[in-house]
Design a protein around this motif. Structure first.
Motif, PDB file in Angstrom:
ATOM      1  N   ILE A  58       3.407  -5.626 -10.735  1.00 56.72           N
ATOM      2  CA  ILE A  58       4.456  -4.637 -11.375  1.00 56.72           C
ATOM      3  C   ILE A  58       4.017  -3.296 -11.638  1.00 56.72           C
ATOM      4  CG2 ILE A  58       3.809  -4.490 -13.766  1.00 56.72           C
ATOM      5  CD1 ILE A  58       6.844  -5.513 -14.706  1.00 56.72           C
ATOM      6  N   SER A  59       2.659  -3.001 -11.009  1.00 62.60           N
ATOM      7  CA  SER A  59       2.190  -1.559 -11.143  1.00 62.60           C
ATOM      8  C   SER A  59       2.736  -0.694 -10.366  1.00 62.60           C
ATOM      9  CB  SER A  59       0.658  -1.689 -11.032  1.00 62.60           C
ATOM     10  OG  SER A  59      -0.297  -2.194 -12.071  1.00 62.60           O
ATOM     11  N   ASN A  60       2.924  -0.815  -9.361  1.00 59.08           N
ATOM     12  CA  ASN A  60       3.706   0.048  -8.478  1.00 59.08           C
ATOM     13  C   ASN A  60       4.888   0.733  -8.733  1.00 59.08           C
ATOM     14  OD1 ASN A  60       1.302   0.449  -6.754  1.00 59.08           O
ATOM     15  ND2 ASN A  60       2.084  -0.501  -4.963  1.00 59.08           N
TER      16      ASN A  60
ATOM     17  N   ARG B 226      -0.067  19.458  -0.409  1.00 58.46           N
ATOM     18  CA  ARG B 226       0.451  18.069  -0.380  1.00 58.46           C
ATOM     19  C   ARG B 226      -0.609  17.283  -0.016  1.00 58.46           C
ATOM     20  NH1 ARG B 226       5.453  16.327   2.318  1.00 58.46           N
ATOM     21  NH2 ARG B 226       5.337  14.300   2.987  1.00 58.46           N
ATOM     22  N   GLU B 227      -1.606  17.404   0.636  1.00 62.21           N
ATOM     23  CA  GLU B 227      -2.789  16.578   0.900  1.00 62.21           C
ATOM     24  C   GLU B 227      -3.178  16.123  -0.259  1.00 62.21           C
ATOM     25  OE1 GLU B 227      -6.150  18.411   2.500  1.00 62.21           O
ATOM     26  OE2 GLU B 227      -7.110  16.553   3.011  1.00 62.21           O
ATOM     27  N   GLU B 228      -3.235  16.944  -1.210  1.00 56.56           N
ATOM     28  CA  GLU B 228      -3.997  16.805  -2.827  1.00 56.56           C
ATOM     29  C   GLU B 228      -3.045  15.935  -3.332  1.00 56.56           C
ATOM     30  OE1 GLU B 228      -6.432  21.021  -3.215  1.00 56.56           O
ATOM     31  OE2 GLU B 228      -4.603  20.747  -4.346  1.00 56.56           O
ATOM     32  N   ALA B 229      -1.725  16.223  -3.524  1.00 54.98           N
ATOM     33  CA  ALA B 229      -0.729  15.562  -4.073  1.00 54.98           C
ATOM     34  C   ALA B 229      -0.616  14.004  -3.426  1.00 54.98           C
ATOM     35  CB  ALA B 229       0.718  15.982  -3.700  1.00 54.98           C
ATOM     36  N   ALA B 230      -0.747  14.015  -2.179  1.00 54.33           N
ATOM     37  CA  ALA B 230      -0.728  12.518  -1.550  1.00 54.33           C
ATOM     38  C   ALA B 230      -2.107  11.785  -2.056  1.00 54.33           C
ATOM     39  CB  ALA B 230      -0.699  12.784  -0.177  1.00 54.33           C
ATOM     40  N   ARG B 231      -3.171  12.321  -2.184  1.00 52.75           N
ATOM     41  CA  ARG B 231      -4.347  11.670  -2.528  1.00 52.75           C
ATOM     42  C   ARG B 231      -4.077  11.166  -3.924  1.00 52.75           C
ATOM     43  NH1 ARG B 231      -9.023  15.043  -0.127  1.00 52.75           N
ATOM     44  NH2 ARG B 231      -8.620  16.185  -1.850  1.00 52.75           N
ATOM     45  N   VAL B 232      -3.390  11.889  -4.986  1.00 47.80           N
ATOM     46  CA  VAL B 232      -3.257  11.249  -6.183  1.00 47.80           C
ATOM     47  C   VAL B 232      -2.323  10.117  -6.249  1.00 47.80           C
ATOM     48  CG1 VAL B 232      -2.059  12.031  -8.342  1.00 47.80           C
ATOM     49  CG2 VAL B 232      -3.785  13.618  -7.173  1.00 47.80           C
ATOM     50  N   VAL B 233      -1.088  10.206  -5.349  1.00 43.21           N
ATOM     51  CA  VAL B 233      -0.417   9.254  -5.211  1.00 43.21           C
ATOM     52  C   VAL B 233      -1.193   7.861  -4.612  1.00 43.21           C
ATOM     53  CG1 VAL B 233       1.897   8.295  -4.096  1.00 43.21           C
ATOM     54  CG2 VAL B 233       1.533  10.474  -5.119  1.00 43.21           C
ATOM     55  N   SER B 234      -1.929   8.078  -3.816  1.00 41.38           N
ATOM     56  CA  SER B 234      -2.620   6.974  -2.952  1.00 41.38           C
ATOM     57  C   SER B 234      -3.498   6.101  -4.015  1.00 41.38           C
ATOM     58  CB  SER B 234      -3.393   7.384  -1.705  1.00 41.38           C
ATOM     59  OG  SER B 234      -4.255   6.266  -1.158  1.00 41.38           O
ATOM     60  N   TRP B 235      -4.381   7.157  -4.778  1.00 40.91           N
ATOM     61  CA  TRP B 235      -5.239   6.786  -5.989  1.00 40.91           C
ATOM     62  C   TRP B 235      -4.530   5.837  -7.069  1.00 40.91           C
ATOM     63  CZ3 TRP B 235      -8.227  11.939  -5.860  1.00 40.91           C
ATOM     64  CH2 TRP B 235      -8.973  12.006  -4.793  1.00 40.91           C
ATOM     65  N   ALA B 236      -3.188   5.908  -7.066  1.00 39.92           N
ATOM     66  CA  ALA B 236      -2.513   5.505  -8.209  1.00 39.92           C
ATOM     67  C   ALA B 236      -1.765   4.546  -7.994  1.00 39.92           C
ATOM     68  CB  ALA B 236      -1.798   6.657  -9.050  1.00 39.92           C
ATOM     69  N   LYS B 237      -1.807   4.156  -6.665  1.00 43.65           N
ATOM     70  CA  LYS B 237      -0.599   3.089  -6.281  1.00 43.65           C
ATOM     71  C   LYS B 237      -1.347   2.025  -5.569  1.00 43.65           C
ATOM     72  CE  LYS B 237       3.195   5.572  -7.686  1.00 43.65           C
ATOM     73  NZ  LYS B 237       4.388   4.829  -8.247  1.00 43.65           N
ATOM     74  N   LEU B 238      -1.396   0.928  -5.491  1.00 49.62           N
ATOM     75  CA  LEU B 238      -1.786  -0.298  -5.032  1.00 49.62           C
ATOM     76  C   LEU B 238      -1.233  -0.459  -3.500  1.00 49.62           C
ATOM     77  CD1 LEU B 238      -1.725  -2.947  -7.835  1.00 49.62           C
ATOM     78  CD2 LEU B 238      -3.688  -1.760  -7.078  1.00 49.62           C
ATOM     79  N   PRO B 239      -2.066  -1.011  -2.815  1.00 50.29           N
ATOM     80  CA  PRO B 239      -1.698  -1.137  -1.315  1.00 50.29           C
ATOM     81  C   PRO B 239      -0.337  -1.997  -1.423  1.00 50.29           C
ATOM     82  CG  PRO B 239      -4.016  -1.808  -1.359  1.00 50.29           C
ATOM     83  CD  PRO B 239      -3.721  -1.603  -2.817  1.00 50.29           C
ATOM     84  N   PRO B 240       0.511  -1.966  -0.496  1.00 51.91           N
ATOM     85  CA  PRO B 240       0.384  -1.009   0.565  1.00 51.91           C
ATOM     86  C   PRO B 240       0.909   0.148   0.475  1.00 51.91           C
ATOM     87  CG  PRO B 240       2.535  -2.299   0.531  1.00 51.91           C
ATOM     88  CD  PRO B 240       1.705  -2.585  -0.632  1.00 51.91           C
TER      89      PRO B 240
END
Ligand SMILES: [Mg+2]
Ligand SMILES: [Mg+2]
Ligand SMILES: [Mg+2]
Ligand SMILES: [Mg+2]
Ligand SMILES: [Mg+2]
Ligand SMILES: [Mg+2]
Lengths: 261, 261, 261, 261, 261, 261
Positions: free
Chosen positions: E139-141, E100-114
């Motif tokens: 529109i990205s997120n 899950r840690e790896e998966a969460a990192r991928v999502v974080s890198w792919a989505k803008l803040p917040p």
């Protein structure tokens, strides 16, 4: 290089001015390198600049005898820093650094022992400076600029830690990413007290720790203001917007003639 | 293309306005192709634009749905015209044409039988127009612009012969080469009665033979004047000079701030 | 090469079968070069194949030890033939040859003295054949295939002249261009007595002058028929159409599953 | 360039020495450009050097401040000469010139009006010389070397005609092609009275018409001899053979150690 | 993009069908992008697809107006995700995610803040969607697909953790790597209860957490089966195998003709 | 490959000799691959070798049937190892490994399950070995060389830990980086007891754990000495220095002739 003009200027409290390159082309670089710029930033983070592009662009900048080449990395890593410095870049900028540990790693990767852990070995790094590999190795730690970007609210709590990292040569503010992380709509172009406060804090940290601070500027007018504000490393233009705005303006100038008919 | 906007405009006596591309980069092309331009000239004569550059640049222009791609050939030849049209260009411009025989050869290479002798066979030419090869073949002779450059005093004696070449879609004046061949120092930027006379003769030939005349313009202001003079195909900007001038201006704008300090 | 398999097969009255390459990629070439093909045609006329592509594709084909590389030129010229043969191609095909003079020029450019006027000098031509430059020079005239395309009605009147050109190794029919020049709608796919007659005349000239005749084939089924008709050099597939048709078919096969749901 | 060192040396009866480049790489060029060479020949005839390679290689040579870049064309043509000179080359060499008409055409394509018919228009040609386009245009006819190759027996009958071509700056002998056309086995490395005689005739024509003569040299030792013989433009090495011979030698040097064990 | 068709289809429980690209060529992409595909996967993990290839391939896909471009990363990292999204990709797939840690990192890198920590700054990302950078950022997120691969037995113990990662848009099964890690000979093509069980567990996790599940398919027939099984993101073909199988078949079809003779 | 000659030689206590490639060119590689070398090292750490270069260079080496291709990574990472092995490299060398954990990670990334965690999936890896993907997968763990560099004093304390890493096939000493980290001026070329001691310790660790040790050699003479010292993997030359030294020597040889005049 025998003399890093960017570092020299900033140490003299003079602003170093350059251009930000978003078009990965050795040809546009060659044209612009004849202008009285202090640096040209080859952007590998948000522009489709390949290794091959970067290497040829760095050579084109440095061999012009004018501006110096700075590579904005796609990400802080040993391999990215090695390839930029092996190409002969006068400096690197690592994006999105939020902690002292990250900052220290960037410095380590950018400096040879005994300061850091950079590996040496390029046949090319010294060429445009007229240096043998031995000469290049000897001069590198003095002359290569190791810079980072502060551009996230996560970094704002660590400013003292980050700015006191030994060997750190410059901190560049990324106003767009900083705005995004602070919940500010950068594109609206509205003044923001929160953003202003963050920038003042960064500038203050720079003064306190004697580390020059730079900033990405979306226009020449903003660059002018940033210099007055105390930023010492500013891009006065970006190639992509310069091109687009220039052609837009040409369409307007030439369109009047049609109406006149 | 299903509709050559350049030809349509010129036939309506409306000026087609575009940008001249001296930077062989698909990236700068992609940025500029969003502007309200009628055409983008991919220059293979005096810019280091390789076959691969040209093909990708033509695709980038045409797939934008905006301007249309015109290729200025490195030299008039069957292979150069084939590769431009196979890439999907809306037109070609052959440099330095001095006789009717040369002009007729260009038209022949650019048009399929029965008009000309162009060979057909690309899998790619119709892609950006949403055409099958069969559809592309059917529409090509109507929609592809076959243009030449008149830019040498040798051509001035043959204007009637050249302009009456069947199938010739446009004649572009090359003022720099024309000046050189007439012994005029183009770079001095002085008015020249000899050059003016030559241009008038070319425009007159265009009117007489109902062939639109275009001209290379070194600036938007000159483009405005040329349009008023009757030229129907003008570049309002060139990417290289737009970039250089824009950065020069940014250096000036941002420099005032230093003086203020 | 030490042995041109294409020439050997054709001299034995056996059909040489290959694939026509419209995708300028060394990678697809490497994959296909493991199949039992006699040749692979690297098309520089109607595909965006740069010099660099061609050179790497020829090396990929020849180093596979399987098929041999044939380059279809963008246009008959000394430089185009030199670059193909210097890359190590086993043969060249010059498009759109209409006269004996043109055919003889192709042969001359493709053969070293005393037969022709080809210039020698590549460090690379013999590499994939395991030859030194000296060995390569010695064997070239025997082993390099000099071929032309007959694909215009202008050539039909000169068949005897063309086919009797000394040193001509093969004549390839271009049915699409031939159709266009004869006023036949090739894409309609209808039988045409005029086209059939032209092809028979070409085949007859080949038999009379003992020159093998090949033809471009748009499908494997047509290739089968052409071989039976006596054509000795046929492409059984083209990479572009194979890819498109294969994916279309995959969409159909996989779509049924949705209907079943 | 502000000063063509090659022409200056040859006019002083001093040999210009350079290296012949068969590896199309900007990287090897950058390494070698730091050596005390007078010129570097970028070979587009018998090496797979693309337009893009050539342009970057010329820039790498000229921006080194050392040797000057000379482009050996793939074939004499207007477009090939334009692209080399637009890249900033100090000279061009056209291969396989057999008549005065061909020689005169090369000169015409390489010189601006009023001497020749070269078209002007590059944004890049003057960059490495620190020239504006206007400055570059003004100085070009004086400083660009227009050279041809005499390398076929067909040329031997026309030596007076060829060497008296106005504006011809140098004639380079191609000993391999000349040997082939004279029926001599160049690779055997045997002395040949016929070849010697041909070379003497060429040197004599050079002396008579005051045109410097150069020659391709397969080794440094032969270059030494050619210089003594009166040739004024010689390559002392070729990158490809230098590399191969150097590694062969390294294998020998290091192999002895194994025997010792 | 203004509307991510892939996400839309999957949210509607409709299978999104595409093609897997192992040939790094903008040309084959342009041909296939005209077919009624939902997506095209640009593979940077197991195909030699450079940054430059990827950027041009993404532009070619998206500018076709048809399928959407998905980039399979060479490895999960901030820089790899940035470059794909800056190029305008509609989604990314990170290989070999086991926790899950790896998966969460991928999502974080792919989505803008917040939501995540993606850095913004490309001049190009919105171009093919007709968006300004500001519009693209906004529109990205919503529209960018952040996907991961589950393809190792190490992940099978963490399915609940992985699938419940906030922001995860799709999970793609990699059957070859999964087989290898489970000790199954994938190439034997035999049914495997162990593999079937693993897949069922993955599909079940997808249903439970409402995350669509996709799978790599080696053939159209298998794609058909996978769709029926509930996979919502399948490639119906891969370019490399389509090409090889197509030419093999053409060799068979055309070979019969020889036997007939 | 069906047989890794490098591993075979080293297991036989025979030195494997190769060449170090600092020029990222498929052309120089093709020339050198015909020499009796055991391996060619494609350097991605300190040479500007792009992914595309590497892939084509590996194919050029392996398809020669002579030496085997080894890739020195720009940095130890899963993606870098995948791309080298997918290209068909016979081995990889990871730079700057200081701990057993780092070494074990390299081995894991280079070996398929059950030994490691390498992901499989290339259509190309087995091509030059004449293998199907299935065959390539089966043979990979036996035949791919997983090597690391020991080149920092941080590693000297961990030699036993590092050398006992299961699956480690070779350890390469980097004398320049090792010198830098030990405070020795490598370029001075002076003997150093500290460096000698470090090397002896590394060789001893190799003997103890039965892991062959290699070393980068700046010249053939040093390579000879290193082989005698027990190093089993040495480069006898580097392309860059071979070229520079060869041309320097040619300048000397040919210069004498001028003095003689
Ligand atoms: Mg940023
Ligand atoms: Mg002109
Ligand atoms: Mg044809
Ligand atoms: Mg020659
Ligand atoms: Mg996988
Ligand atoms: Mg090292």
């Amino acid at each position: 290089m025998t003399n890093n003009k960017i570092l020299a200027k900033m140490r003299n409290n003079q602003p170093a001015r350059g251009v930000w390159l978003g078009i990965p082309s050795v040809h546009s670089v060659r044209l612009l390198a004849r202008l009285p710029l202090d640096f040209m930033i080859i952007d590998m983070e948000h522009s489709p600049t390949s290794l091959e592009n970067m290497v040829n662009m760095v050579a084109a900048v440095t061999s012009s005898g004018g501006p110096q080449a700075v590579v904005r990395l796609s990400q802080a890593s040993s391999e990215n820093i090695k390839s930029a410095l092996d190409a002969g870049a006068a400096g690197i900028i690592a994006p999105m650094i939020n902690t002292r540990e990250e900052a220290a790693r960037v410095v380590s990767w950018a400096k040879l022992p005994p300061i850091g852990s950079r590996s040496f070995g390029s046949s090319y790094a010294g060429l445009t400076w007229g240096q043998t590999p031995a000469e290049n190795a000897r001069i590198s730690n003095d002359q290569v600029m190791a810079a980072i970007q502060v551009e996230n609210k996560a970094a704002l709590d660590n400013l003292d830690d980050i700015f006191s990292t030994p060997g750190l040569d410059m901190v560049l503010v990324g106003p767009l990413d900083l705005s995004l992380s602070l919940g500010i709509d950068f594109f609206a172009g509205q003044p923001s007290a929160i953003l202003d406060e963050a920038m003042e804090a960064i500038l203050a940290a720079g003064r306190k720790h004697n580390v020059p601070v730079g900033i990405y500027c979306p226009s020449a007018e903003i660059a002018r203001q940033r210099i007055q504000q105390g930023f010492l490393f500013v891009n006065v233009a970006m190639d992509t917007t310069t091109l687009i705005e220039g052609v837009k303006q040409a369409l307007q100038v030439s369109e009047t003639s049609i109406r006149e008919e």
